[in-house]
Design an enzyme around this catalytic site. Structure first.
Site, mmCIF file in Angstrom:
data_model
loop_
_atom_site.group_PDB
_atom_site.id
_atom_site.type_symbol
_atom_site.label_atom_id
_atom_site.label_comp_id
_atom_site.label_asym_id
_atom_site.label_seq_id
_atom_site.Cartn_x
_atom_site.Cartn_y
_atom_site.Cartn_z
ATOM 1 C CG HIS A 118 32.135 36.142 30.822
ATOM 2 N ND1 HIS A 118 32.805 36.087 29.622
ATOM 3 C CD2 HIS A 118 32.931 36.866 31.656
ATOM 4 C CE1 HIS A 118 33.948 36.728 29.709
ATOM 5 N NE2 HIS A 118 34.060 37.218 30.939
ATOM 6 C CG HIS A 135 36.726 35.347 34.162
ATOM 7 N ND1 HIS A 135 37.988 35.588 33.687
ATOM 8 C CD2 HIS A 135 35.941 36.303 33.621
ATOM 9 C CE1 HIS A 135 37.985 36.655 32.911
ATOM 10 N NE2 HIS A 135 36.741 37.106 32.846
ATOM 11 C CG ASP A 141 32.556 40.466 29.404
ATOM 12 O OD1 ASP A 141 31.467 40.663 28.853
ATOM 13 O OD2 ASP A 141 33.557 40.016 28.821
ATOM 14 C CG HIS A 174 35.145 43.992 32.704
ATOM 15 N ND1 HIS A 174 35.906 44.675 31.768
ATOM 16 C CD2 HIS A 174 35.368 42.659 32.491
ATOM 17 C CE1 HIS A 174 36.568 43.791 31.032
ATOM 18 N NE2 HIS A 174 36.261 42.568 31.446
#
Length: 912
Positions: free
Chosen positions: A319, A323, A257, A415
């Site tokens: 994604h 965020h 991510d 990540h």
């Protein structure tokens, strides 16, 4: 003959800084302050620094002891902690951007002073500025002013000291940030306890959560505990989302991510390529570019990284754009975030299924319905690496494997924006390979297991020791003006082959320059441009330089001598203009970013006068300790005014031939599978000096801090012995035996291999021409029976090639004692007996080999040959038939098939 001499070249002073001192004790060497200092920049940097530190402290208090909280509260704390961490990253970037502005240099000096010596800060407070210091050290390094360069060096010094602070708090950081539950009482250092107690007078978990309450997702919108089934409260049907519990047993889907990242995403791609592991990259739209009010796409730098992800065969996914916490967004905002990122992914060339992952896993039915209307499907995870919060790579890897062991399948959340993820990923992939896990991807609405074959580690990988390996290998025979040599090119070619095939150097990372290619310009270009490129050669890399050719010495009016390596195009009378002086090599060594560099010069040198003593002996934590130390080492073939033999065995010089034998495993003096530069010198120098009447030298170069260059011996099994395995000729075999006998270290190899020796001390010449004692090994390392058996087998193979059959037989027997079901060693023992004419004994061991592993075709071939030599043609034919079924295209297949069809004396096979 090769002849080169070198005396004292220059004098260098070192100001060594103790690596255990507090940052507050580091002297603040400010550049001269400008009369017109930008007070506004100073105030802004101070405010940004205060805000960053406050956030760091809040995260410490929030996460302290979170593993003991009830599950629902723990999920809530982790979700808020991750959001605060993202805010921390933004603050770090903003602080670095401001400090890097040319007009802010004076203010930046003040910031460094604060980080180093602010009296109200604890050492652990300064860890908040680690990423900022890293960006300053890199960004200011390219400054065009002396002040900027000084600040860059100062930031790097601060980073080095900060690494010691981090090491001191390693266990506490893992407990506080790692979120890794443990049972039992854990003792903490008083220093850390004092630090947390101080912070709790400023913040409490309840106050932090209340302060950031608007950022908290509703409990019903959070992802459940990983061990749960995957269903969510507030979500109508689990089938609407993808969860890891649908994967087959022992199968894993890797996901990353928050990228793309300008550096770490590419490093992760390199790791995945080595392990042939597919992955899904959930990317943020803001990292890919912008979308105008008119819907026009404006790709950014991240778009190029995304295209490289696709080119590597991985999947891109959505994604969100910023965020944000989408469970609190208006639905029109949810749609905008998802749609804009979709447009940017499409512009990057995204193909395959359209997947979406909600930031923090926070979603509700309305948000889920909105992204579904865009033909997106939500993919969650059931194994969280917590790499966003845990600074310890080994802890991250342990957490992932523990969860996978518990659930036996999973979608793993990483990540690709953290350096620690880059470090942790190989640890995870190595363990997955060792335990037989398989990789999965997502295609056409379902999981696709990439292969029925379990994951395998990359061949010849250097484990945790190095990120990457680089080499420059030079060999010159056909000099323009200097006398021609016979074997230098062959030496260089053999060294390159050993680096690539045995030690895992990537072929495109090894530059080979021979004869006409090895000009002065080309050598300097390779040294400076390739090794001086910080984007290519990084901190956790190693650099190896090998030179085989002529050298010479020029005496200065002062009486000091300067040594040179001689390129192919050098004239005889102007070394200063045509050759490469040793000070230039030393400058290269100091400028290399890699943590370890080794120069091996097959020519004659005297001392450099710049050494700092031999590297310290290894301890039980050698690999970990060594990884922190800079190492700059050199080994040379001879001393001042000595001639170096160019006519050794196998078409090599004596020095290089001995070096190659050492790298085949003979220099692993303590049996730990690692050959350090010191071990290499301890084996090679005494052997060569006793045989060839030249004096190899070894030592450390300026800039070295006690680190050791390491060659890691491969663990892959070598081929089984058969008639096709080449051996040394009689002259070379005798030479090899003399080398082992002559080497002080060599005389103790056998004892060390059996655990009898606690260490090897060897006296050799240092680079300053003086004798020095090398402590080449410490106590015998116990690698375990399986690895010890493999090493005994490898040693037997080497001895067989040298025609030292008694010793080879003993080595193979040792391997079988350690691992009784070792089919390869059984075959090899049988073949040694076969070569000695003991056909019945050989047949017995070949039979044992095929009983252990009936798929070993060469063991069946050897069995047929041994039985035929013993006069049992019927059993020989039966063994040959089995061999032909297993290897119908072998070079001897036609011969054997003819005999089986017509078993007459005229067609009888001719075994070795």
């Amino acid at each position: 003959m090769r002849l080169i001499s070198l005396a004292l070249l220059l004098t260098t002073a070192f100001a060594l800084t103790g690596c255990n001192k507090r940052l507050s004790e580091v002297p603040a060497a400010l550049p001269a302050a400008s009369a017109a200092q930008d007070t506004n920049a100073t105030a802004r940097l101070r405010a940004e620094g205060d805000g960053l530190l406050a956030l760091h402290r809040q995260i410490v208090v929030l996460m302290d002891g979170e593993a003991t909280l009830p599950p629902a509260q723990r999920r809530e704390v982790q979700a808020l902690g991750q959001q605060l961490f993202h805010e921390l990253l933004q603050r770090q970037q903003a602080l670095a951007d401001l400090a890097l502005k040319p007009e802010s240099l004076d203010a930046t000096a003040g910031l460094l002073t604060r980080i180093e010596s602010e009296p109200s800060w604890f050492d652990a407070d300064r860890l908040a500025f680690k990423e900022v210091l890293g960006q300053l050290a890199t960004g200011l390094k390219n400054a065009q002013t002396l002040d900027g360069i000084k600040l860059a060096r100062r930031a790097q010094d601060d980073l080095d000291t900060l690494a010691e602070v981090e090491k001191a708090y390693e266990q506490e950081l893992k407990e506080v940030f790692g979120g890794f539950a443990k049972r039992g009482i854990e003792l903490k250092r008083e220093k850390w306890t004092d630090y947390v107690a101080k912070l709790k007078t400023l913040h409490t978990r309840e106050a932090v959560m209340k302060q950031h309450g608007a950022q908290l997702p509703a409990a019903a919108d959070l992802a459940p505990e990983p061990a749960a089934s995957g269903a969510m409260r507030g979500v109508a049907a689990k089938e609407r989302e993808v969860f890891g519990d649908k994967l087959p047993p022992k199968t894993v889907l890797l996901t990353f991510d928050d990228g793309p990242h300008a550096r770490y995403t590419d490093e992760i791609l390199e790791i995945l390529k080595r392990y042939q592991a597919p992955a899904v990259f959930f990317q943020l739209g803001q990292n890919l570019g912008k979308v105008g009010a008119d819907g026009k796409i404006q790709p950014g730098n991240g778009s190029a990284v995304a295209k490289r992800v696709l080119a590597a065969g991985h999947q891109l996914a959505n994604h969100s754009f910023t965020h944000g916490l989408m469970s609190k967004f208006e639905l029109v905002k949810v749609k905008e975030e998802a749609a804009n990122t979709e447009a940017l992914l499409d512009a990057a060339g995204r193909n395959g299924d359209a997947l979406f992952r909600f930031p923090y896993g926070a979603r509700n039915d309305g948000a889920l319905t909105t992204i579904e209307a865009l033909k997106l499907r939500s993919m969650m995870w059931n194994v969280d690496s917590l790499d966003w919060s845990d600074p310890i790579p080994k802890s991250i890897a342990a957490r992932v494997m523990a969860e996978l062991d518990k659930q036996q399948r999973g979608i793993v959340l990483f990540h690709d924006i953290h350096a620690r993820t880059v470090q942790a990923l190989p640890l995870v992939l190595d363990q997955l390979a060792a335990e037989g896990w398989r990789f999965a991807s997502w295609k056409d609405g379902q999981f696709v297991v990439s292969s029925d074959k379990p994951a395998a580690p990359p061949p010849m990988a250097a484990g945790e020791l190095y990120r990457d390996s680089h080499a420059l290998v030079i060999g010159i025979n056909q000099y323009t003006a200097w006398p021609k040599l016979s074997h230098a090119v062959r030496d260089a070619q053999a060294m390159r082959e050993s680096l690539v095939t045995r030690f895992g150097f990537r072929a495109d990372n090894v530059t080979l320059l021979t004869d006409a290619e090895a000009t002065r310009a080309n050598i300097l270009k390779a040294l400076n441009e390739r090794f001086g490129d910080s984007k290519r050669v990084r901190r956790d890399d190693r650099v190896f330089v090998f030179f085989a050719g002529h050298g010479s010495t020029r005496r200065l009016p002062s009486g000091r001598e300067v040594g040179y390596i001689v390129p192919v195009d050098a004239g005889l009378n102007d070394l200063q203009a045509d050759a490469i002086a040793m000070p230039q090599l030393q400058e290269v060594a100091e400028a290399i970013t890699a943590k370890h560099a080794l120069f091996v010069i097959d020519a004659c040198y005297s001392g450099l006068g710049l050494t700092r003593g031999a590297s310290p002996a290894a301890d039980s934590n050698f690999a970990r300790t060594n990884a922190r130390r800079i190492g700059r080492q050199m080994m040379t073939a001879g001393g001042a005014d000595q001639q170096v033999a160019d006519d050794g065995p196998g078409g090599h010089s004596v020095f290089t031939w001995t070096l190659l034998q050492a790298l085949n495993g003979k220099a692993d003096l303590n049996g730990d599978g690692l050959i350090t530069a010191t071990e290499l010198a301890a084996y090679v120098a005494p052997a060569v000096s006793s045989i060839a009447h030249q004096t190899p030298a070894f030592g450390s170069l300026p800039g070295s801090e006690g680190g050791e260059f390491i060659f890691e011996l491969p663990t892959a099994q070598e081929p089984a012995l058969s008639g096709a395995v080449a051996q040394l000729d009689d002259k070379a075999s005798q030479f090899a035996a003399k080398l082992d006998e002559a080497s002080t270290a060599g005389r103790q190899v056998a004892a060390a291999a059996s655990g009898a020796a606690s260490g090897v001390q060897v006296t050799i010449k240092g680079l300053d021409g003086k004798d020095q004692a090398l402590a080449a090994t410490t106590a015998r390392v116990d690698p375990g029976a399986r690895v010890a058996a493999q090493r005994a087998n490898d040693r037997g193979l080497q001895l067989y090639r040298e025609r030292r059959y008694d010793e080879a037989e003993a080595a193979f027997k040792e391997a079988l004692q350690l691992q009784p079901k070792f089919a390869l060693a059984a075959n090899n023992l049988g073949f040694v007996l076969y070569r000695r004419g003991k056909f019945a004994d050989a047949s017995a061991w070949f039979e044992k080999a095929v009983e252990m592993d009936a798929s070993r075709s060469l063991a069946w071939l050897n069995l047929g040959d041994a039985r035929l030599q013993a006069g049992d043609e019927g059993k020989a034919m039966a063994a040959y038939k089995t061999f032909l079924e297993l290897a119908p295209k072998h070079a001897r297949a036609t011969e054997l098939q003819a005999w089986i069809a017509n078993p007459s004396d005229t067609t009888r096979p001719k075994p070795l």
